[in-house]
Design a protein around this motif. Structure first.
Motif, short mmCIF file in Angstrom:
data_model
loop_
_atom_site.label_atom_id
_atom_site.label_comp_id
_atom_site.label_asym_id
_atom_site.label_seq_id
_atom_site.Cartn_x
_atom_site.Cartn_y
_atom_site.Cartn_z
N PHE A 70 35.89 47.36 -8.30
CA PHE A 70 34.63 47.38 -9.04
C PHE A 70 34.04 45.98 -9.14
N LEU A 71 34.88 44.96 -9.34
CA LEU A 71 34.40 43.58 -9.35
C LEU A 71 33.80 43.23 -7.99
N PHE A 72 34.45 43.66 -6.93
CA PHE A 72 33.96 43.41 -5.57
C PHE A 72 32.60 44.07 -5.37
N LEU A 73 32.47 45.32 -5.79
CA LEU A 73 31.21 46.05 -5.61
C LEU A 73 30.09 45.44 -6.46
N ALA A 74 30.44 44.87 -7.61
CA ALA A 74 29.43 44.17 -8.41
C ALA A 74 28.86 43.01 -7.61
N GLY A 75 29.71 42.35 -6.82
CA GLY A 75 29.24 41.27 -5.96
C GLY A 75 28.42 41.77 -4.79
N ILE A 95 15.87 33.88 -13.07
CA ILE A 95 17.00 34.66 -12.57
C ILE A 95 18.27 34.34 -13.35
N TYR A 96 18.49 33.03 -13.62
CA TYR A 96 19.65 32.63 -14.41
C TYR A 96 19.60 33.27 -15.80
N LYS A 97 18.42 33.29 -16.37
CA LYS A 97 18.25 33.85 -17.71
C LYS A 97 18.61 35.33 -17.72
N LYS A 98 18.11 36.07 -16.73
CA LYS A 98 18.41 37.50 -16.64
C LYS A 98 19.91 37.74 -16.45
N ALA A 99 20.54 36.92 -15.60
CA ALA A 99 21.97 37.07 -15.35
C ALA A 99 22.78 36.74 -16.61
N ALA A 100 22.34 35.73 -17.35
CA ALA A 100 23.04 35.35 -18.57
C ALA A 100 22.92 36.43 -19.65
N ILE A 101 21.72 36.99 -19.79
CA ILE A 101 21.52 38.07 -20.77
C ILE A 101 22.35 39.28 -20.40
N ARG A 102 22.39 39.59 -19.11
CA ARG A 102 23.21 40.71 -18.63
C ARG A 102 24.68 40.48 -18.97
N ALA A 103 25.14 39.24 -18.75
CA ALA A 103 26.54 38.92 -19.03
C ALA A 103 26.84 39.08 -20.52
N LEU A 104 25.95 38.61 -21.37
CA LEU A 104 26.16 38.71 -22.81
C LEU A 104 26.19 40.18 -23.27
N LEU A 106 27.06 42.76 -21.42
CA LEU A 106 28.31 43.35 -20.94
C LEU A 106 29.50 42.87 -21.76
N ILE A 107 29.50 41.61 -22.17
CA ILE A 107 30.58 41.10 -23.01
C ILE A 107 30.60 41.86 -24.34
N ALA A 108 29.41 42.05 -24.93
CA ALA A 108 29.33 42.78 -26.21
C ALA A 108 29.78 44.23 -26.06
N LEU A 109 29.31 44.90 -25.01
CA LEU A 109 29.72 46.28 -24.77
C LEU A 109 31.22 46.37 -24.49
N ARG A 134 34.40 40.81 -18.17
CA ARG A 134 34.79 40.11 -16.94
C ARG A 134 33.78 40.34 -15.82
N ILE A 135 33.26 41.55 -15.73
CA ILE A 135 32.23 41.83 -14.72
C ILE A 135 30.98 40.99 -14.99
N GLY A 136 30.59 40.88 -16.27
CA GLY A 136 29.42 40.09 -16.63
C GLY A 136 29.59 38.62 -16.29
N ILE A 137 30.74 38.05 -16.62
CA ILE A 137 31.00 36.64 -16.35
C ILE A 137 31.06 36.39 -14.84
N ALA A 138 31.78 37.24 -14.12
CA ALA A 138 31.90 37.08 -12.68
C ALA A 138 30.53 37.21 -12.00
N GLY A 139 29.71 38.12 -12.49
CA GLY A 139 28.38 38.29 -11.92
C GLY A 139 27.51 37.08 -12.15
N LEU A 140 27.57 36.51 -13.35
CA LEU A 140 26.77 35.32 -13.67
C LEU A 140 27.16 34.14 -12.78
#
Length: 372
Positions: A70-75, A95-104, A106-109, A134-140
């Motif tokens: 799943f981590l691989f497919l996220a990439g 783009i960085y902002k969107k990725a950071a918000i997405r990571a936050l 996912l961390i909360a969820l 972990r998916i959020g951080i790896a994606g960011l």
């Protein structure tokens, strides 16, 4: 979280099908296969069931591959999503902002998922690590690398991470145990989390979703971005794409097996050899799905998995909070009760799996896709 009601854009069916296959293993199929253990005198069936039970410490089974995939497919999705962002002329900062918000998000969820019911008044009992986090951080991290480095340099970063992780485990001494101890209590990874990670660790002295194991896990998403870049490239023929996916897969497997002689393959510590093994497996499985589905065009069988893959985050969260097994028992127990009490968990799991798919099919038919 966005609620997308429009028809999804044209995409490679193989990616959604593989994502659906992966999520199926987490949300129902795993329980079904595990329930088969001991139900017959067939050794192969018991062996299959055992492939869905994580080893206590060192060891590797098929089920250990599911989260890395799943981590691989996220990439894999990152080159495609960033292509859309570039077409809209979005600046890197946005783009960085969107990725950071997405990571936050996912961390909360992820924290909600891992701690439900949430211990609002016992903060020391909160488990910080999570699959979604972990998916959020790896994606960011991978988005940042993808926007600033070419593929060779990104793979170089991944190699440095895995080598540094390997070196740290074997060279940094742990108080009372020394360096290079791979035991449950004596390894560097567990000591680091016990010392610096607040809250509750899953196994008391150790948590495989802790701080340091996140570093090698990020490499899987970097590898996935490499696969996505290969598939996205319009200048590569289908056969060339397949060859390159298989080349990476076989090369990674060879490295993993060699590395295993000194740094064993096992998921609990997310060892460097484990990352190379699961990364190689992911390249090969994606290549096979791409070959069968998008090159040979054998696509009818994929619908079952695509329905799941299009709403993978939805079912991951819903499965945690909705007891599909209970509903299965209430609806179907009268049908399978004659088979005997020993077989009831098998049919109950199968019924739950059916309900999961029907729920996702309901969303799919109405073009409702939840995503972060």
């Amino acid at each position: 979280m966005d609620l997308e009601l429009n028809k999804p854009s044209k995409r490679l069916i193989s990616i959604d099908a593989l994502r659906g296959f992966d999520m199926l293993m987490i949300c129902g199929a795993d329980a079904f296969f595990m329930s088969l253990h001991g139900k017959t005198n067939w050794p192969w069936l018991n062996g299959l069931a055992e492939q869905f039970e994580h080893p206590e410490w060192i060891g590797f089974v098929f089920y250990d591959f599911i989260f890395p995939l799943f981590l691989f497919l996220a990439g894999v999705s990152i080159p495609f999503s960033l292509k859309k962002a570039k077409e809209k002329n979005l600046p890197k900062k946005e783009i960085y902002k969107k990725a950071a918000i997405r990571a936050l998000i996912l961390i909360a969820l992820g924290m909600l998922y891992k701690n439900a019911p949430f211990p609002f008044f016992e903060w020391d009992q909160i488990r910080m690590g999570s699959v979604l986090g972990r998916i959020g951080i790896a994606g960011l991290v991978t988005v940042f690398l993808y926007l600033n480095l070419d593929s060779v340099k990104r793979l170089g970063v991944a190699a440095l991470i895995l080598l540094a992780y390997y070196a740290a485990v074997f060279l940094v001494p742990v108080p009372g145990y020394g360096a290079g101890d791979l035991s449950f209590d004596g390894n560097l990874i567990g000591w680091f989390d016990r010392t610096f990670l607040p809250g509750r660790l899953l196994q008391g002295n150790f948590d495989e979703l802790g701080i340091l194991t996140t570093l090698p896990a990020i490499c899987l998403t970097i590898f996935g971005a490499q696969a996505g870049e290969i598939l996205k490239d319009p200048n590569r023929t289908d056969s060339k794409k397949l060859q390159q996916l298989m080349f990476f897969g076989i090369s990674f497997l060879l490295i993993a097996f060699i590395w295993n002689f000194h740094f064993p393959i096992f998921k609990r510590m997310w060892t460097s050899s484990f990352i190379m093994l699961t990364g190689g497996m992911a390249f090969i499985v994606l290549g096979l799905f791409y070959w069968v589905i998008d090159i040979l065009k054998f696509q009818r069988w994929t619908f079952f998995f695509v329905v799941i893959g299009m709403n993978s985050l939805t079912i991951y969260l819903v499965y945690r909070f909705v007891n599909f097994r209970f509903t299965s028992r209430m609806l179907f127990e009268g049908l399978y009760k004659p088979f005997g009490e020993n077989w009831m968990p098998v049919f109950e799991s199968l019924g739950a799996l059916l309900l999961v798919w029907l729920f996702l099919y309901f969303l799919y038919k109405r073009k409702i896709f939840f995503k972060v």
